[in-house]
Design a protein around this motif. Structure first.
Motif, PDB file in Angstrom:
ATOM      1  N   PHE A 183       0.811  -1.213   0.000  1.00  0.00           N
ATOM      2  CA  PHE A 183       0.000   0.000   0.000  1.00  0.00           C
ATOM      3  C   PHE A 183       0.846   1.265   0.000  1.00  0.00           C
ATOM      4  N   GLU A 184       1.886   1.315   0.823  1.00  0.00           N
ATOM      5  CA  GLU A 184       2.711   2.516   0.905  1.00  0.00           C
ATOM      6  C   GLU A 184       3.336   2.847  -0.454  1.00  0.00           C
ATOM      7  N   GLU A 185       3.814   1.828  -1.145  1.00  0.00           N
ATOM      8  CA  GLU A 185       4.408   2.029  -2.465  1.00  0.00           C
ATOM      9  C   GLU A 185       3.354   2.548  -3.448  1.00  0.00           C
ATOM     10  N   PHE A 186       2.185   1.949  -3.399  1.00  0.00           N
ATOM     11  CA  PHE A 186       1.101   2.373  -4.271  1.00  0.00           C
ATOM     12  C   PHE A 186       0.717   3.821  -3.993  1.00  0.00           C
ATOM     13  N   ALA A 187       0.489   4.150  -2.727  1.00  0.00           N
ATOM     14  CA  ALA A 187       0.064   5.504  -2.363  1.00  0.00           C
ATOM     15  C   ALA A 187       1.120   6.534  -2.740  1.00  0.00           C
ATOM     16  N   THR A 208      -8.775  10.870   2.002  1.00  0.00           N
ATOM     17  CA  THR A 208      -9.938  10.034   2.310  1.00  0.00           C
ATOM     18  C   THR A 208      -9.994   8.817   1.392  1.00  0.00           C
ATOM     19  N   ALA A 209      -9.763   9.033   0.106  1.00  0.00           N
ATOM     20  CA  ALA A 209      -9.793   7.918  -0.851  1.00  0.00           C
ATOM     21  C   ALA A 209      -8.708   6.899  -0.524  1.00  0.00           C
ATOM     22  N   LEU A 210      -7.498   7.377  -0.228  1.00  0.00           N
ATOM     23  CA  LEU A 210      -6.423   6.448   0.122  1.00  0.00           C
ATOM     24  C   LEU A 210      -6.718   5.734   1.434  1.00  0.00           C
ATOM     25  N   GLY A 211      -7.345   6.415   2.354  1.00  0.00           N
ATOM     26  CA  GLY A 211      -7.749   5.771   3.608  1.00  0.00           C
ATOM     27  C   GLY A 211      -8.756   4.657   3.373  1.00  0.00           C
ATOM     28  N   GLY A 249     -11.653  21.878  -7.955  1.00  0.00           N
ATOM     29  CA  GLY A 249     -11.183  23.242  -8.120  1.00  0.00           C
ATOM     30  C   GLY A 249     -10.676  23.900  -6.851  1.00  0.00           C
ATOM     31  N   ASP A 250     -10.476  23.126  -5.789  1.00  0.00           N
ATOM     32  CA  ASP A 250     -10.001  23.678  -4.521  1.00  0.00           C
ATOM     33  C   ASP A 250      -8.838  22.839  -4.021  1.00  0.00           C
ATOM     34  N   TRP A 251      -7.708  23.500  -3.806  1.00  0.00           N
ATOM     35  CA  TRP A 251      -6.468  22.827  -3.413  1.00  0.00           C
ATOM     36  C   TRP A 251      -6.650  21.995  -2.145  1.00  0.00           C
ATOM     37  N   TYR A 252      -7.218  22.602  -1.120  1.00  0.00           N
ATOM     38  CA  TYR A 252      -7.334  21.933   0.176  1.00  0.00           C
ATOM     39  C   TYR A 252      -8.361  20.806   0.142  1.00  0.00           C
ATOM     40  N   GLN A 253      -9.441  21.040  -0.546  1.00  0.00           N
ATOM     41  CA  GLN A 253     -10.437  19.981  -0.672  1.00  0.00           C
ATOM     42  C   GLN A 253      -9.856  18.812  -1.459  1.00  0.00           C
ATOM     43  N   ALA A 254      -9.045  19.096  -2.462  1.00  0.00           N
ATOM     44  CA  ALA A 254      -8.414  18.030  -3.239  1.00  0.00           C
ATOM     45  C   ALA A 254      -7.505  17.187  -2.354  1.00  0.00           C
ATOM     46  N   GLN A 255      -6.747  17.841  -1.479  1.00  0.00           N
ATOM     47  CA  GLN A 255      -5.900  17.096  -0.543  1.00  0.00           C
ATOM     48  C   GLN A 255      -6.748  16.194   0.351  1.00  0.00           C
ATOM     49  N   VAL A 292     -12.726   5.198  -6.456  1.00  0.00           N
ATOM     50  CA  VAL A 292     -12.886   5.548  -5.040  1.00  0.00           C
ATOM     51  C   VAL A 292     -12.802   7.059  -4.874  1.00  0.00           C
ATOM     52  N   LEU A 293     -11.858   7.691  -5.568  1.00  0.00           N
ATOM     53  CA  LEU A 293     -11.708   9.142  -5.502  1.00  0.00           C
ATOM     54  C   LEU A 293     -12.969   9.837  -6.013  1.00  0.00           C
ATOM     55  N   LEU A 294     -13.489   9.403  -7.133  1.00  0.00           N
ATOM     56  CA  LEU A 294     -14.701   9.999  -7.688  1.00  0.00           C
ATOM     57  C   LEU A 294     -15.878   9.839  -6.738  1.00  0.00           C
ATOM     58  N   ARG A 295     -16.066   8.646  -6.193  1.00  0.00           N
ATOM     59  CA  ARG A 295     -17.176   8.423  -5.263  1.00  0.00           C
ATOM     60  C   ARG A 295     -17.012   9.234  -3.983  1.00  0.00           C
ATOM     61  N   THR A 296     -15.775   9.387  -3.532  1.00  0.00           N
ATOM     62  CA  THR A 296     -15.506  10.219  -2.355  1.00  0.00           C
ATOM     63  C   THR A 296     -15.872  11.664  -2.653  1.00  0.00           C
TER      64      THR A 296
END
Length: 173
Positions: free
Chosen positions: A7-11, A38-41, A27-33, A66-70
């Motif tokens: 997982f660490e390598e993948f992430a 959340t998706a990686l979690g 379109g928002d830097w902080y929300q993207a982070q 997962v990112l899209l659904r999040t």
């Protein structure tokens, strides 16, 4: 067929690309982070059970899903938590009774001045003074010489002094 990465390598290998995708979506830097974390979690929680016949391509597709659904889930939650008010307050409230507005004004003034610098000059100022990197480290990051970093720093600070005029930047501290 190549063995699935841990997982660490993948992430570590995919976080930047996932961030780019998230940023383009929201379109928002902080929300993207936040979306990427959340998706990686969520992926970490099920990592041991994930199986894909097409290896890395399947993992990448799953990560994007997962990112899209999040993102979509976050949009629904965010929309439902918005509060409408009859009147917008005249001044922002950042929780500090004394001096909070001054710190906000200082940040805005500095961000505006930084935005007027060319990209390399801005990068040098941010890396040297906000990120606290050495001249040598900044030179390595930018692929240039330490002398060039020193020169860019001198010119950038002179331009910032010119843009900021005789404002007392420390009156708000």
């Amino acid at each position: 067929m190549r063995e699935r990465p841990d997982f660490e390598e993948f992430a570590a290998g995919r976080a930047r690309r996932l961030f780019q995708i998230a940023y383009l979506m929201c379109g928002d830097w902080y929300q993207a982070q936040d979306l990427v974390q959340t998706a990686l979690g969520k992926m970490y929680a099920v990592w041991g059970r994930l199986r894909f016949e097409d290896g890395d391509a399947g993992l990448d597709a799953y990560a994007r899903k997962v990112l899209l659904r999040t993102y979509l889930s976050h949009r629904r939650l965010r929309r439902s938590s918005e509060l409408t008010v009859e009147r917008v307050p005249d001044a922002p409230s950042d929780g500090a009774a004394d001096g909070g507005a001054g710190r906000t004004e200082l940040r805005l003034v500095l961000v505006e001045a930084l935005a007027q610098l060319p990209p390399r000059n801005r990068a040098v100022v941010v890396l040297r003074y906000l990120e606290d990197h050495s001249v040598e480290a900044v030179a390595e990051m930018l692929g240039t010489s330490p002398a060039a970093v020193k020169s860019l720093t001198t010119r950038s600070l002179a331009k910032l002094r010119e843009l900021l005029g005789d404002r007392d930047l420390f009156q708000w501290s």
